[in-house]
Design an enzyme around this catalytic site. Structure first.
Site, PDB file in Angstrom:
ATOM      1  N   LEU A 253       5.582   1.593   4.332  1.00 31.19           N
ATOM      2  CA  LEU A 253       6.146   0.279   3.989  1.00 31.19           C
ATOM      3  C   LEU A 253       7.126   0.354   2.820  1.00 31.19           C
ATOM      4  CD1 LEU A 253       3.007  -2.036   4.425  1.00 31.19           C
ATOM      5  CD2 LEU A 253       4.863  -1.627   6.031  1.00 31.19           C
ATOM      6  N   GLY A 254       7.463   1.558   2.413  1.00 33.55           N
ATOM      7  CA  GLY A 254       8.496   1.711   1.390  1.00 33.55           C
ATOM      8  C   GLY A 254       8.019   1.427  -0.024  1.00 33.55           C
TER       9      GLY A 254
ATOM     10  N   ASP B 286      15.153   3.616   3.481  1.00 30.25           N
ATOM     11  CA  ASP B 286      14.184   2.825   2.700  1.00 30.25           C
ATOM     12  C   ASP B 286      14.858   2.148   1.508  1.00 30.25           C
ATOM     13  OD1 ASP B 286      12.289   3.852   4.390  1.00 30.25           O
ATOM     14  OD2 ASP B 286      10.867   4.334   2.782  1.00 30.25           O
TER      15      ASP B 286
ATOM     16  N   ALA C 247      10.085   3.202  -2.899  1.00 29.50           N
ATOM     17  CA  ALA C 247      11.437   2.671  -3.125  1.00 29.50           C
ATOM     18  C   ALA C 247      11.371   1.284  -3.759  1.00 29.50           C
ATOM     19  CB  ALA C 247      12.211   2.619  -1.810  1.00 29.50           C
ATOM     20  N   ALA C 248      10.372   0.489  -3.362  1.00 28.12           N
ATOM     21  CA  ALA C 248      10.259  -0.866  -3.918  1.00 28.12           C
ATOM     22  C   ALA C 248       9.903  -0.812  -5.406  1.00 28.12           C
ATOM     23  CB  ALA C 248       9.211  -1.664  -3.144  1.00 28.12           C
TER      24      ALA C 248
ATOM     25  N   PRO D  62       0.830  -1.210   0.000  1.00 25.65           N
ATOM     26  CA  PRO D  62       0.000   0.000   0.000  1.00 25.65           C
ATOM     27  C   PRO D  62       0.865   1.262   0.000  1.00 25.65           C
ATOM     28  CG  PRO D  62      -0.278  -1.275   2.042  1.00 25.65           C
ATOM     29  CD  PRO D  62       0.666  -2.037   1.184  1.00 25.65           C
TER      30      PRO D  62
HETATM   31  O1  PMV Z   1       7.353   6.411   5.862  1.00 29.80           O
HETATM   32  P1  PMV Z   1       8.519   5.629   5.417  1.00 29.80           P
HETATM   33  O2  PMV Z   1       8.418   4.187   5.676  1.00 29.80           O
HETATM   34  O3  PMV Z   1       8.988   5.935   4.058  1.00 29.80           O
HETATM   35  O4  PMV Z   1       9.707   5.951   6.416  1.00 29.80           O
HETATM   36  C1  PMV Z   1      10.341   7.150   6.474  1.00 29.80           C
HETATM   37  C2  PMV Z   1      11.360   7.104   7.542  1.00 29.80           C
HETATM   38  C3  PMV Z   1      11.756   8.472   8.061  1.00 29.80           C
HETATM   39  O5  PMV Z   1      12.782   8.263   9.008  1.00 29.80           O
HETATM   40  C4  PMV Z   1      10.569   9.145   8.750  1.00 29.80           C
HETATM   41  C5  PMV Z   1      12.247   9.388   6.949  1.00 29.80           C
HETATM   42  C6  PMV Z   1      13.582   8.968   6.368  1.00 29.80           C
HETATM   43  O6  PMV Z   1      13.896   9.470   5.290  1.00 29.80           O
HETATM   44  O7  PMV Z   1      14.319   8.189   6.980  1.00 29.80           O
END
Ligand code: PMV
Length: 312
Positions: free
Chosen positions: A105-106, A151, A109-110, A100
């Site tokens: 959950l990235g 990520d 990037a995935a 989602p």
């Molecule tokens: O929301 P996500 O899973 O993409 O996580 C971001 C993590 C943060 O530390 C809030 C931002 C980052 O760039 O590391």
């Protein structure tokens, strides 16, 4: 490219176990891939280069390539082609994702990682993890503004990582496998906004915020030690403390807090939000005896989706 079997590339989702937000300020963070949730890029021969993003219904073709530099998909394709000094191949790359979006959950990037690998395959190359990682990071900047890089790193290398900005990537070793329930608030939330709000808070009151960030860093280090020595109960306590610190950074939400409380009330060993916060997902540490009760409690408390993963 041969017109026989379709080629494909995939990349996993990820969860951050400890250290989100503080990682942007140079503190360590821990993250693991979630192999069961994936983004996939399928490559098929076609008249011209085209990317089809099935989930969003988007379809963009070659002539857009030059103009759409701010578009994440096109930026990823172009970076990969430029890396190999290659012309766009005559293929259609179809992107699908089980992850989602905007939920910590990235997913971005995935999708980028799967697409980069697919573009490389389509021009007859393979791209190494070390080559792909900086390209995905570049695209993450479109989604996040100032991403720490955690990520893309955990997703591209598909292994548990102890991550610090501008430090060599360290593999996280996990002595005893443990169960995590990942529960979705169902509320999409843009990481970029939460990261920006923490920045505003930090700039306005550094004296109060800096010690919170440092304490999160200490929690991440302690969690690494607990993982390396298989101390699961300590890990749970550290998750609880990390969540409280994230609340103080204002990145939790009533929905996340409700799921975290429900998991703890059902005897999860620990629970916290994961990722950017404000919405998206939380994680709960469970063992075989608590798994079902925690899962049921999370659904009852309003989780839109609940997933179990064994971290090893
Ligand atoms: O929301 P996500 O899973 O993409 O996580 C971001 C993590 C943060 O530390 C809030 C931002 C980052 O760039 O590391």
């Amino acid at each position: 490219m041969s017109s026989t079997a379709p080629l494909k590339a995939t990349s996993p989702a990820k969860v951050i176990l400890f250290g989100e937000h503080a990682v942007v300020y140079g503190q360590p963070a821990l993250a693991v891939p979630v192999a069961s949730l994936r983004a996939t890029a399928l490559i098929e021969p076609s008249e011209q280069f085209r990317i089809l993003a099935v989930d969003t219904g988007r379809s963009v073709s070659l002539d857009a390539l030059a103009e759409m530099v701010d578009d994440a998909l096109w930026r990823m394709a172009k970076l990969t082609l430029d890396f190999f000094h290659a012309e766009p191949p005559k293929v259609t790359i179809t992107l699908t994702s089980q992850i989602p979006p905007a939920s910590g959950l990235g997913s971005g990037a995935a999708v980028s990682a799967a697409l980069g690998r697919a573009v490389a395959l389509a021009v007859g190359k393979t791209i190494s993890q070390d080559e792909l990682n900086p390209l995905v990071y570049e695209v993450e900047r479109i989604y996040h503004g100032t991403p720490s890089g955690i990520d893309n790193t955990v997703i591209v290398y598909e292994q548990p990582v102890f991550f610090m900005r501008e430090h060599p990537i360290e593999r996280l070793s996990i002595k005893a496998p443990f169960g995590l329930i990942i529960a979705d608030t169902g509320k999409a939330s843009l990481t970029k906004v939460a990261v920006g709000d923490v920045r505003t808070l930090y700039d306005a009151d550094r004296v109060r915020i800096q010690p919170l960030l440092e304490r999160i860093g200490q929690v991440s280090r302690a969690a690494r030690t607990a993982l390396e020595s298989g101390e699961i109960e300590t890990l749970g306590r550290l998750m609880n403390e990390n969540h409280e610190l994230l609340q103080q950074l204002t990145v939790s939400s009533p929905e996340l807090d409700a799921l975290v409380s429900a998991a703890r009330d059902a005897d999860a060993l620990g629970a916290k939000l994961s990722g950017g916060g404000r919405g998206g997902n939380m994680i709960a540490l469970v063992d075989e005896t608590t798994r079902q009760a925690v899962q049921d409690a999370l659904i009852k408390a309003g989780a839109a989706r609940v997933l179990f993963t064994l971290v090893q």
